[in-house]
Design an enzyme around this catalytic site. Structure first.
Site, PDB file in Angstrom:
ATOM      1  N   ARG A  50       0.615  -1.178  -0.023  1.00  0.00           N
ATOM      2  CA  ARG A  50       0.079   0.034  -0.031  1.00  0.00           C
ATOM      3  C   ARG A  50       0.772   1.239   0.053  1.00  0.00           C
ATOM      4  O   ARG A  50       0.334   2.207  -0.845  1.00  0.00           O
ATOM      5  CB  ARG A  50      -0.880  -0.035   1.222  1.00  0.00           C
ATOM      6  CG  ARG A  50      -2.298  -0.809   1.005  1.00  0.00           C
ATOM      7  CD  ARG A  50      -3.029  -1.001   2.466  1.00  0.00           C
ATOM      8  NE  ARG A  50      -2.386  -1.943   3.089  1.00  0.00           N
ATOM      9  CZ  ARG A  50      -3.118  -2.802   3.915  1.00  0.00           C
ATOM     10  NH1 ARG A  50      -4.059  -2.579   3.896  1.00  0.00           N
ATOM     11  NH2 ARG A  50      -2.270  -3.533   4.955  1.00  0.00           N
ATOM     12  N   LYS A 158       1.692 -19.303   7.385  1.00  0.00           N
ATOM     13  CA  LYS A 158       0.833 -19.349   8.446  1.00  0.00           C
ATOM     14  C   LYS A 158       0.621 -18.435   9.414  1.00  0.00           C
ATOM     15  O   LYS A 158       1.351 -17.239   9.290  1.00  0.00           O
ATOM     16  CB  LYS A 158       1.495 -20.669   9.387  1.00  0.00           C
ATOM     17  CG  LYS A 158       2.852 -20.412   9.700  1.00  0.00           C
ATOM     18  CD  LYS A 158       3.070 -20.024  11.028  1.00  0.00           C
ATOM     19  CE  LYS A 158       3.381 -18.636  11.260  1.00  0.00           C
ATOM     20  NZ  LYS A 158       3.898 -18.203  12.530  1.00  0.00           N
ATOM     21  N   HIS A 188       7.836 -22.717   7.908  1.00  0.00           N
ATOM     22  CA  HIS A 188       9.327 -22.822   7.368  1.00  0.00           C
ATOM     23  C   HIS A 188      10.039 -23.931   8.262  1.00  0.00           C
ATOM     24  O   HIS A 188      11.052 -24.143   8.083  1.00  0.00           O
ATOM     25  CB  HIS A 188       9.898 -21.357   7.179  1.00  0.00           C
ATOM     26  CG  HIS A 188      10.229 -20.609   8.809  1.00  0.00           C
ATOM     27  ND1 HIS A 188       9.033 -20.380   9.705  1.00  0.00           N
ATOM     28  CD2 HIS A 188      11.383 -20.581   9.598  1.00  0.00           C
ATOM     29  CE1 HIS A 188       9.517 -19.908  10.776  1.00  0.00           C
ATOM     30  NE2 HIS A 188      10.761 -20.192  10.916  1.00  0.00           N
ATOM     31  N   LYS A 192      13.814 -26.396   7.595  1.00  0.00           N
ATOM     32  CA  LYS A 192      15.011 -26.555   8.535  1.00  0.00           C
ATOM     33  C   LYS A 192      15.822 -27.828   8.250  1.00  0.00           C
ATOM     34  O   LYS A 192      15.181 -28.739   8.396  1.00  0.00           O
ATOM     35  CB  LYS A 192      14.798 -26.200   9.904  1.00  0.00           C
ATOM     36  CG  LYS A 192      14.345 -24.816  10.149  1.00  0.00           C
ATOM     37  CD  LYS A 192      14.129 -24.450  11.812  1.00  0.00           C
ATOM     38  CE  LYS A 192      13.494 -23.025  11.910  1.00  0.00           C
ATOM     39  NZ  LYS A 192      14.581 -21.799  11.900  1.00  0.00           N
ATOM     40  N   GLU A 226      12.451 -19.067  23.157  1.00  0.00           N
ATOM     41  CA  GLU A 226      13.100 -17.905  22.550  1.00  0.00           C
ATOM     42  C   GLU A 226      13.254 -16.802  23.566  1.00  0.00           C
ATOM     43  O   GLU A 226      12.516 -16.452  24.568  1.00  0.00           O
ATOM     44  CB  GLU A 226      12.072 -17.281  21.472  1.00  0.00           C
ATOM     45  CG  GLU A 226      11.800 -17.987  20.242  1.00  0.00           C
ATOM     46  CD  GLU A 226      11.124 -17.511  19.238  1.00  0.00           C
ATOM     47  OE1 GLU A 226      11.462 -17.349  18.136  1.00  0.00           O
ATOM     48  OE2 GLU A 226       9.765 -17.316  19.411  1.00  0.00           O
ATOM     49  N   ASP A 245       0.561 -19.011  16.703  1.00  0.00           N
ATOM     50  CA  ASP A 245       1.977 -18.192  16.049  1.00  0.00           C
ATOM     51  C   ASP A 245       2.753 -19.578  15.826  1.00  0.00           C
ATOM     52  O   ASP A 245       3.349 -19.880  14.750  1.00  0.00           O
ATOM     53  CB  ASP A 245       2.692 -17.258  17.018  1.00  0.00           C
ATOM     54  CG  ASP A 245       3.741 -16.681  16.235  1.00  0.00           C
ATOM     55  OD1 ASP A 245       3.505 -16.456  15.025  1.00  0.00           O
ATOM     56  OD2 ASP A 245       4.792 -16.499  16.925  1.00  0.00           O
ATOM     57  N   HIS A 250       4.683 -25.007  13.621  1.00  0.00           N
ATOM     58  CA  HIS A 250       5.680 -25.598  13.876  1.00  0.00           C
ATOM     59  C   HIS A 250       5.757 -26.767  14.678  1.00  0.00           C
ATOM     60  O   HIS A 250       6.657 -27.554  14.711  1.00  0.00           O
ATOM     61  CB  HIS A 250       6.817 -24.481  14.238  1.00  0.00           C
ATOM     62  CG  HIS A 250       6.783 -23.231  13.757  1.00  0.00           C
ATOM     63  ND1 HIS A 250       6.615 -23.134  12.143  1.00  0.00           N
ATOM     64  CD2 HIS A 250       6.889 -21.741  14.026  1.00  0.00           C
ATOM     65  CE1 HIS A 250       6.556 -21.928  11.681  1.00  0.00           C
ATOM     66  NE2 HIS A 250       6.801 -20.896  12.672  1.00  0.00           N
TER      67      HIS A 250
HETATM   68  C1  BG6 Z   1       7.723 -17.629  13.128  1.00  0.00           C
HETATM   69  C2  BG6 Z   1       6.747 -16.931  14.335  1.00  0.00           C
HETATM   70  O1  BG6 Z   1       6.692 -18.306  12.440  1.00  0.00           O
HETATM   71  O2  BG6 Z   1       8.405 -18.609  13.690  1.00  0.00           O
HETATM   72  C3  BG6 Z   1       7.610 -16.148  15.396  1.00  0.00           C
HETATM   73  O3  BG6 Z   1       6.047 -15.984  13.791  1.00  0.00           O
HETATM   74  C4  BG6 Z   1       8.901 -17.255  15.769  1.00  0.00           C
HETATM   75  O4  BG6 Z   1       7.211 -15.530  16.437  1.00  0.00           O
HETATM   76  C5  BG6 Z   1       9.488 -17.687  14.565  1.00  0.00           C
HETATM   77  O5  BG6 Z   1      10.024 -16.086  16.386  1.00  0.00           O
HETATM   78  C6  BG6 Z   1      10.537 -18.593  14.903  1.00  0.00           C
HETATM   79  O6  BG6 Z   1      11.370 -18.913  13.751  1.00  0.00           O
HETATM   80  P1  BG6 Z   1      12.744 -19.282  13.770  1.00  0.00           P
HETATM   81  O7  BG6 Z   1      13.259 -19.809  12.218  1.00  0.00           O
HETATM   82  O8  BG6 Z   1      13.192 -17.850  14.004  1.00  0.00           O
HETATM   83  O9  BG6 Z   1      13.112 -20.039  14.865  1.00  0.00           O
END
Ligand code: BG6
Length: 463
Positions: A50, A158, A188, A192, A226, A245, A250
């Site tokens: 945008r 996602k 993603h 990995k 994290e 999230d 994941h």
């Molecule tokens: C994302 C989440 O999908 O994955 C984030 O939205 C998270 O909140 C992240 O920090 C973690 O991914 P990675 O690859 O940094 O471990």
């Protein structure tokens, strides 16, 4: 990754290019693929968003957005990469914007003297998905050129939906507008390297498979911890919370890779189907057992993060004791634990093997997904001396110890690479998404019964 992924010119169209994900993951991954000569020699990247930009301002913005470290690349590589970029300002829900985008893509194709492949990436909040799917389809932008070349594919991030119902609705829409082989649902984590190694390790080593069941496994602990907080993503995060999230996607994908049955073949359809089957067997959480199986927490100060609502009840931490209702795993707890603003950043999976004679002396197999990717096994040895005392030791493999294995591609490079070659193995199927939502929705339906524990930032233990 060997050789260029496709000879046909390819255009990457990124919806929401000014957002956090594009800057942190997508554009750097495209730049890396470019530097590794994995992109077709003719390619273009079109950002659609945008914000108003002219081409020059856009290129300056992109360079800053990618946060390139000094000396990371050769200057001319970055410059040539950015020369492939275009910007289209538009409104995600205005048909006229899609007509302009179509014109832009046509102009680029004219320059290529060929109808190119088109890869659309939606890097935008899921609430906009439905409207964008419809506009893309109405505008004819996703119609392939025909024949073997000039495909069109769509990459979606996602969380896919917000609960079971919304995910089903979105999937139905997607199924009406696109063929399943055009749709790439990103998780993603699946891309990995250390996660892909779980299947390789399980099925290439005969040592463990006989023990991979309820008779020998005591419990499994899957952690995605994290140190960082919400990092400027407060408004987005507050609307979803930790469970949606990273839990719905994941964490459950990690569980699926550990718990799935051995696949009869290694093609995408078979592997995705096995992952979906095991997710579908997760025992739903109920209002009766939620209090003893689920913990949810929020870090101190979260409510003062930009974009977060003052009276927020959103969790930044959760721990769930899950069970899989199948003969292999009946009654084995799978603990899923994830949180932000904790003491360490680490994603790992611990598998505890039973020791009926001495519970304290279990063998533990650990898959370290990141950082310090690797695998380790805790075993017991005799302490030298006159007694039969034993002590724990580790057998370890670390990717970084081996020169040939130490350079791991970023997951987004693999995601884009596989989307270009059309391999859907590391993308989630509609059945997987539905099964994961089914389970998470069972947790969410009684979620508010569980009190929200406020924890100190940087804590080792939430409870
Ligand atoms: C994302 C989440 O999908 O994955 C984030 O939205 C998270 O909140 C992240 O920090 C973690 O991914 P990675 O690859 O940094 O471990």
């Amino acid at each position: 990754m060997n050789g260029v992924t496709t000879a046909t010119p390819t255009i990457f169209i990124i919806f929401g290019i000014t957002g956090d994900l594009a800057g942190r993951k997508l554009l750097p991954a495209l730049l890396n693929l470019y530097v590794k000569k994995q992109l077709p020699s003719k390619f273009a990247i079109v950002g659609f968003s945008r914000k108003p930009f002219n081409r020059e301002d856009f290129r300056v913005f992109v360079r800053e957005h990618m946060n390139i470290r000094p000396g990371q690349y050769r200057e001319e590589e970055v410059k040539h990469f950015i020369d492939h970029m275009y910007y289209e300002q538009g409104n995600f829900d205005a048909s006229s914007s899609y007509a302009q985008l179509a014109q832009r893509l046509k102009n680029i194709d004219d320059g290529f003297h060929q109808c190119s492949n088109k890869l659309f990436h939606l890097s935008i909040p899921p609430s906009l998905y439905e409207s964008i799917f419809q506009h893309l389809s109405n505008s004819g932008l996703t119609i392939p050129c025909g024949g073997d070349e000039g495909w069109t594919r769509i990459l979606v991030e996602k969380p896919f939906g917000n609960d079971s119902e919304m995910a089903k609705k979105l999937d139905k829409k997607l199924g009406e507008l696109f063929d399943e082989n055009q749709v790439f649902r990103i998780d993603h984590y699946l891309a990995k390297e250390a996660l892909q190694n779980i299947l390789a390790f399980r099925f290439s080593n005969s040592l463990f498979e006989p023990l991979w069941n309820r008779k020998y496994v005591d419990k499994v602990h899957i952690k995605l911890l994290e140190k960082i907080g919400v990092e400027g993503r407060g408004a987005f995060y507050d609307g979803i919370g930790a469970l949606k999230d990273v839990g719905q996607n994941h964490m459950l994908q990690m569980l699926a890779l550990i718990a799935m049955e051995p696949p009869a073949a290694t093609d995408a359809a078979t592997i995705r189907s096995e992952r979906a089957k095991v997710l579908n067997r997760l025992q739903p959480i109920t209002s009766k057992n939620i209090a003893s199986r689920v913990v949810r927490g929020q870090y101190e100060g979260y409510k003062f993060e930009g974009g977060v609502k003052e009276y927020t009840q959103t969790e930044t931490y959760f721990r769930i004791e899950s069970y899989i209702n199948n003969p292999r795993w009946k009654n084995v707890p799978f603990y899923l634990e994830s949180g932000k603003s904790l003491a360490d950043t680490k994603t790992e999976i611990d598998i505890y093997f039973k020791n009926e004679k001495n519970e304290e002396r279990q063998n533990v197999l650990t898959f370290r997904i990141q950082p310090d990717e690797g695998i380790k096994i805790r075993f017991w040895v005799k302490t030298p001396g006159f007694t039969m005392d034993v002590e724990p030791k580790l057998l370890k493999f670390k990717y970084s110890d081996s020169a040939s294995l130490s350079v791991l591609p970023d997951a987004y490079e693999k995601v884009l690479h596989d989307a270009i070659i059309g391999d859907q193995t590391l993308f989630t199927s509609t059945e997987e998404v539905a099964s994961a939502w089914k389970y998470v929705t069972s947790v969410l339906s009684s979620w508010n019964v569980v009190p929200l524990t406020i924890y100190r930032k940087g804590t080792q233990d939430v409870l």
